[in-house]
Scaffold this active site. Structure first.
Site, mmCIF file in Angstrom:
data_model
loop_
_atom_site.group_PDB
_atom_site.id
_atom_site.type_symbol
_atom_site.label_atom_id
_atom_site.label_comp_id
_atom_site.label_asym_id
_atom_site.label_seq_id
_atom_site.Cartn_x
_atom_site.Cartn_y
_atom_site.Cartn_z
ATOM 1 N N ARG A 142 25.004 55.076 43.868
ATOM 2 C CA ARG A 142 25.017 53.953 44.811
ATOM 3 C C ARG A 142 26.403 53.880 45.459
ATOM 4 N NH1 ARG A 142 22.486 47.886 43.917
ATOM 5 N NH2 ARG A 142 22.582 47.286 46.121
ATOM 6 N N HIS A 163 23.177 61.438 68.842
ATOM 7 C CA HIS A 163 21.976 61.069 68.072
ATOM 8 C C HIS A 163 22.366 60.248 66.852
ATOM 9 C CE1 HIS A 163 18.169 61.368 65.943
ATOM 10 N NE2 HIS A 163 17.636 61.904 67.026
ATOM 11 N N GLY A 186 27.684 61.978 53.365
ATOM 12 C CA GLY A 186 26.931 60.820 53.806
ATOM 13 C C GLY A 186 25.734 60.505 52.938
ATOM 14 N N GLY A 224 20.348 59.423 43.251
ATOM 15 C CA GLY A 224 21.763 59.635 43.500
ATOM 16 C C GLY A 224 22.602 58.394 43.301
#
Length: 297
Positions: free
Chosen positions: A164, A81, A171, A162
């Site tokens: 960059r 997936h 991840g 969050g």
């Protein structure tokens, strides 16, 4: 009672100990009802569904996300997936007496916490998206975990919350608000992955298929067959039976039959009822004819 649903997708479908540890964080919160846990070995993915009052659901969602990023290492993750993060996607769904606007606020709150406290880039999607192109989860996830290291540095790819910079272990995460969708998979009696990919291309919106279908072809190694894996984003405008029939027709072109279908997680009864009405050719059938509706009332 006000109810909101949350359906986080975690990039772990093989280690039961890790999965159970994540789910336990949800079960600890009073007022939150765990509805479903669907794991898939080939996808290496777990989809969890839970319901409750908005505030309690938000707490359970964050706690489960925090535990998942402790346990899952994306640098070692493989699966059929598409995925981009340990906590791949977290949608909030209005269920009862809750508006989509409230779900957007929940998504923003959770995204801010994941970004700030867990140091993971977060992209808001669907109804919570801050840019039109980010309404489409597939657009955000294109290139997956491996491709995000370069993509996040490109113009226009700054996260909503969050750093960059991709978190190597965890991840990237997408958080959003959306109506109910149906995760509908069709397994084919063949091991030819190209056939599944071609059929997925025929049914999905991005390739000229049905407007409210997202689809990919994946290999099911343990079952010795392939799958057309789909998200039905609006079952009222694109019903299950219509998609099923097109897949059946496309498969027959290759001399292939459908082995089985599956639904991951929950499904609105209306979607299954519409399918039954269509195949049984019921004339003038009404919801008032369903016995269980009177029982529930």
């Amino acid at each position: 009672m006000r109810l909101v649903g949350c359906v986080p997708n975690f990039s772990e479908g093989r280690n039961k100990t890790k999965i159970n540890s994540i789910v336990e964080e949800i079960k600890k919160i009073d007022g939150v009802k765990l509805i479903d846990v669907s794991t898939d070995y080939n996808h290496n993915r777990t989809v969890v569904t839970f319901l409750g009052e908005p505030e309690e659901v938000a707490v359970a969602a964050y706690n489960a996300c925090r535990r998942a990023v402790e346990l899952i290492d994306m640098s070692k993750h493989t699966g059929e997936h598409p995925r981009m993060g340990a906590v791949d996607v977290v949608p909030f769904v209005p269920v009862k007496d809750v508006t989509m606007e409230e779900c957007i606020e929940l998504a923003e709150e959770l995204g801010r916490k994941i970004g700030g406290e867990l140091h993971i880039p977060v992209y808001l999607y669907e109804a919570a998206a801050t840019k039109p192109e980010r309404e489409d989860l597939a657009y955000i996830r294109k290139g997956q975990y491996e491709g995000f290291f370069d993509k996040i540095k490109q113009p226009g790819w700054e996260p909503d919350f969050g750093p960059r910079e991709v978190n190597i272990k965890s991840g990237v995460t997408a958080v959003g608000a959306r109506p109910p969708l149906i995760a509908f998979n069709v397994n084919l009696n063949t091991q030819n992955l190209d056939i599944a990919k071609n059929i997925a291309r025929a049914v999905r919106n991005s390739s000229g298929g049905f407007r409210y279908v997202k689809a990919v072809g994946v290999n099911l190694e343990d079952k010795k067959m392939v799958q057309v894996s789909m998200n039905m984003t609006d079952y009222k405008k694109t019903p299950l039976h219509r998609v099923y029939e097109l897949i059946k027709a496309e498969a027959s072109r290759y001399g292939v039959s459908i082995a089985e279908t599956e639904i991951v997680g929950l499904v609105p009864s209306e979607a299954l009822l519409e399918t039954a009405v269509s195949y049984l050719q019921l004339h003038g059938f009404r919801n008032e004819q369903i016995l269980e509706n009177y029982i529930y009332e």
